[in-house]
Design a protein around this motif. Structure first.
Motif, mmCIF file in Angstrom:
data_model
loop_
_atom_site.group_PDB
_atom_site.id
_atom_site.type_symbol
_atom_site.label_atom_id
_atom_site.label_comp_id
_atom_site.label_asym_id
_atom_site.label_seq_id
_atom_site.Cartn_x
_atom_site.Cartn_y
_atom_site.Cartn_z
ATOM 1 N N PHE A 126 0.820 -1.197 0.000
ATOM 2 C CA PHE A 126 0.000 0.000 0.000
ATOM 3 C C PHE A 126 0.863 1.259 0.000
ATOM 4 C CE2 PHE A 126 -2.255 -3.565 1.738
ATOM 5 C CZ PHE A 126 -3.473 -3.521 1.089
ATOM 6 N N ASP A 127 2.150 1.115 -0.336
ATOM 7 C CA ASP A 127 3.017 2.260 -0.600
ATOM 8 C C ASP A 127 2.622 2.876 -1.938
ATOM 9 O OD1 ASP A 127 4.491 1.999 1.692
ATOM 10 O OD2 ASP A 127 6.307 1.264 0.723
ATOM 11 N N GLY A 128 2.697 4.198 -2.035
ATOM 12 C CA GLY A 128 2.338 4.863 -3.273
ATOM 13 C C GLY A 128 3.233 4.492 -4.442
ATOM 14 N N ASP A 129 4.539 4.363 -4.189
ATOM 15 C CA ASP A 129 5.443 4.042 -5.296
ATOM 16 C C ASP A 129 5.161 2.650 -5.849
ATOM 17 O OD1 ASP A 129 6.471 2.728 -3.071
ATOM 18 O OD2 ASP A 129 8.321 3.906 -3.008
ATOM 19 N N PHE A 130 4.843 1.698 -4.966
ATOM 20 C CA PHE A 130 4.525 0.354 -5.432
ATOM 21 C C PHE A 130 3.215 0.342 -6.209
ATOM 22 C CE2 PHE A 130 2.405 -3.756 -4.799
ATOM 23 C CZ PHE A 130 3.306 -4.561 -5.480
ATOM 24 N N LEU A 131 2.200 1.068 -5.727
ATOM 25 C CA LEU A 131 0.932 1.145 -6.449
ATOM 26 C C LEU A 131 1.125 1.756 -7.833
ATOM 27 C CD1 LEU A 131 -1.371 2.416 -3.546
ATOM 28 C CD2 LEU A 131 -1.246 0.090 -4.452
ATOM 29 N N THR A 132 2.002 2.751 -7.923
ATOM 30 C CA THR A 132 2.287 3.393 -9.204
ATOM 31 C C THR A 132 3.002 2.431 -10.140
ATOM 32 O OG1 THR A 132 2.473 5.519 -8.060
ATOM 33 C CG2 THR A 132 3.375 5.390 -10.289
ATOM 34 N N GLU A 135 0.661 -0.085 -11.574
ATOM 35 C CA GLU A 135 -0.188 0.453 -12.638
ATOM 36 C C GLU A 135 0.589 0.616 -13.942
ATOM 37 O OE1 GLU A 135 -3.644 1.800 -14.471
ATOM 38 O OE2 GLU A 135 -3.299 0.667 -12.614
ATOM 39 N N LEU A 136 1.849 1.023 -13.860
ATOM 40 C CA LEU A 136 2.682 1.117 -15.064
ATOM 41 C C LEU A 136 2.809 -0.236 -15.751
ATOM 42 C CD1 LEU A 136 5.590 3.417 -13.817
ATOM 43 C CD2 LEU A 136 3.828 4.026 -15.481
ATOM 44 N N ARG A 188 3.874 -10.386 -5.687
ATOM 45 C CA ARG A 188 2.658 -9.668 -6.055
ATOM 46 C C ARG A 188 2.674 -9.311 -7.536
ATOM 47 N NH1 ARG A 188 -2.535 -9.022 -4.497
ATOM 48 N NH2 ARG A 188 -3.291 -6.884 -4.693
ATOM 49 N N LEU A 189 3.820 -8.887 -8.032
ATOM 50 C CA LEU A 189 3.912 -8.411 -9.407
ATOM 51 C C LEU A 189 4.174 -9.511 -10.420
ATOM 52 C CD1 LEU A 189 6.088 -5.208 -8.865
ATOM 53 C CD2 LEU A 189 3.627 -5.289 -9.320
ATOM 54 N N PHE A 190 5.045 -10.458 -10.049
ATOM 55 C CA PHE A 190 5.580 -11.379 -11.056
ATOM 56 C C PHE A 190 5.353 -12.852 -10.758
ATOM 57 C CE2 PHE A 190 8.566 -7.690 -10.654
ATOM 58 C CZ PHE A 190 8.122 -7.012 -11.769
ATOM 59 N N GLY A 191 4.845 -13.177 -9.579
ATOM 60 C CA GLY A 191 4.720 -14.576 -9.211
ATOM 61 C C GLY A 191 6.050 -15.155 -8.746
ATOM 62 N N ALA A 192 6.074 -16.454 -8.544
ATOM 63 C CA ALA A 192 7.285 -17.111 -8.045
ATOM 64 C C ALA A 192 8.313 -17.271 -9.163
ATOM 65 C CB ALA A 192 6.938 -18.478 -7.472
ATOM 66 N N PRO A 193 9.598 -17.082 -8.845
ATOM 67 C CA PRO A 193 10.643 -17.249 -9.859
ATOM 68 C C PRO A 193 10.965 -18.719 -10.096
ATOM 69 C CG PRO A 193 11.647 -16.768 -7.752
ATOM 70 C CD PRO A 193 10.148 -16.704 -7.531
ATOM 71 N N ALA A 194 11.708 -18.965 -11.162
ATOM 72 C CA ALA A 194 12.152 -20.333 -11.434
ATOM 73 C C ALA A 194 13.325 -20.718 -10.552
ATOM 74 C CB ALA A 194 12.541 -20.470 -12.908
ATOM 75 N N SER A 195 14.168 -19.742 -10.206
ATOM 76 C CA SER A 195 15.325 -20.024 -9.346
ATOM 77 C C SER A 195 15.647 -18.792 -8.528
ATOM 78 C CB SER A 195 16.544 -20.431 -10.171
ATOM 79 O OG SER A 195 17.001 -19.347 -10.976
#
Length: 359
Positions: A126-132, A135-136, A188-195
């Motif tokens: 809920f940080d503004g920079d993360f919300l921005t 959205e980008l 939150r943005l990308f899901g779990a990585p492969a490694s």
């Protein structure tokens, strides 16, 4: 249930007094009712209506309390959350969820058995920079991402304190304290990585908890995300830097809510809460419709109140839970893998890499 949710707060230290109590009391429908303080009654100076008790058992035994908020040191989270759930309470726990994924699994199982809500205070969603930034990415203004770096730095080269965060117990150190936020944002943005490849160290003299991390998340698409934190960064580096096939976004600075709360502000009493000054807006350099676009992007105002509002609405059956305990558990598992990777000196596969982005 419906209507007001009565809240009991366990702990009135830094997290409880700065991040939780002011936010809870700024959300209509949440009623801060009782506070556990072992050796003082400081909360009554700011919230004179609350009842102060010195033992969490007094909170659990109170049938009037609907939601227990645990803000104790992370080393104690498992015990307090377990006891609150067994007492039939909904629970919010300060991050990190638990020191181990195994403990997180047990608490998730218990919450299901009890039919109670369990959530972890990942307020940095809920940080503004993360919300921005989110959205980008939603608008695909950077194209396909190739690489990115998320950082949480400071300049504190001399170890001065010996508080619990600097101790040697499981769940302490900067990777659990700050790294868990960056990992939660990555999931939150990308899901779990492969490694995952971790370099987690103690750099300062006499340190007993890790105070540096450099962790690389590698995705099957080829996208690489680096998460870093150091106590030796005197000249600020970008908080977020993302590079894609269309362009880049670079953002400095920290969401203003934290400093406002530390300064004693009450979110509900501040007009324009979470709004960031123009000089801190992030820079976007990209292409839109074949045109080169370069400039700053106004930061979306952040709001930690939205976290607690969502918890209240979920308890009342009005909304899906925003921060699910299973999501917080994934971040703990990534911490454990990164620590193992650091010890082994090699990248490790992530067994839950098929997990999709949470957003």
């Amino acid at each position: 249930m419906s209507g007001a949710v009565r809240v009991g707060l366990v702990g009135y230290g830094f997290a409880g007094s700065v991040f939780h109590a002011p936010v809870i009391t700024s959300v209509p429908g949440l009623e801060l009712t009782k506070v556990v303080e072992r050796r003082s009654a400081k909360s009554k100076a700011r919230y004179p209506w609350v009842e102060v008790v010195h033992d969490a058992a007094d909170l659990y035994a109170d049938d009037a309390i609907d939601l227990v908020v645990v803000t104790t040191p992370s080393t104690d989270h498992f015990t307090f959350v377990r006891d609150a759930l067994l007492a039939g309470k909904h629970v919010v726990v300060e991050k990190p969820f638990t020191p181990t994924a195994k403990e997180a699994d047990e608490l998730i199982r218990l919450a299901r058995e009890q039919g109670k809500v369990l959530s972890v205070f990942h307020n940095r969603r809920f940080d503004g920079d993360f919300l921005t930034l989110r959205e980008l990415l939603r608008q695909e203004l950077l194209g396909e991402l190739m690489e990115a770096e998320f950082r949480w730095d400071g300049f504190d080269p001399v170890l001065r304190s010996t508080n619990w965060r600097e101790g040697s117990e499981p769940g302490t150190g900067v990777f659990y304290d700050l790294g868990v936020h960056l990992l939660d944002q990555a999931l939150r943005l990308f899901g779990a990585p492969a490694s995952i490849a971790g370099d987690v160290r103690m750099q300062r003299a006499n340190a007993t908890a890790h105070d540096y991390f450099d962790v690389v998340l590698q995705y099957d698409s080829g996208f690489k995300l680096r998460l870093k934190s150091s106590k030796f960064i005197r000249e600020p580096l970008p908080r977020y830097a993302l590079y894609g096939t269309k362009g880049a976004f670079v953002k400095y600075g920290i969401d203003p809510q934290e400093q406002a709360l530390i300064g004693g502000a009450q979110p509900s009493a501040v007009r324009g809460w979470g709004k960031e000054p123009r000089e801190q807006w992030g820079k976007l350099n990209t292409a839109v419709g074949g045109l080169r676009v370069e400039g700053v992007v106004e930061t979306i105002p952040g709001s930690y109140m939205d976290y607690y509002r969502n918890v209240m609405e979920h308890i009342n059956g009005q909304a899906e839970l925003e921060v699910k305990p299973e999501e917080a558990r994934l971040a703990i598992q990534l911490i454990e893998l990164a620590l193992q990777s650091s010890r082994d000196g090699r990248a490790l596969p992530v067994p839950f890499a098929e997990a999709s982005p949470i957003s």
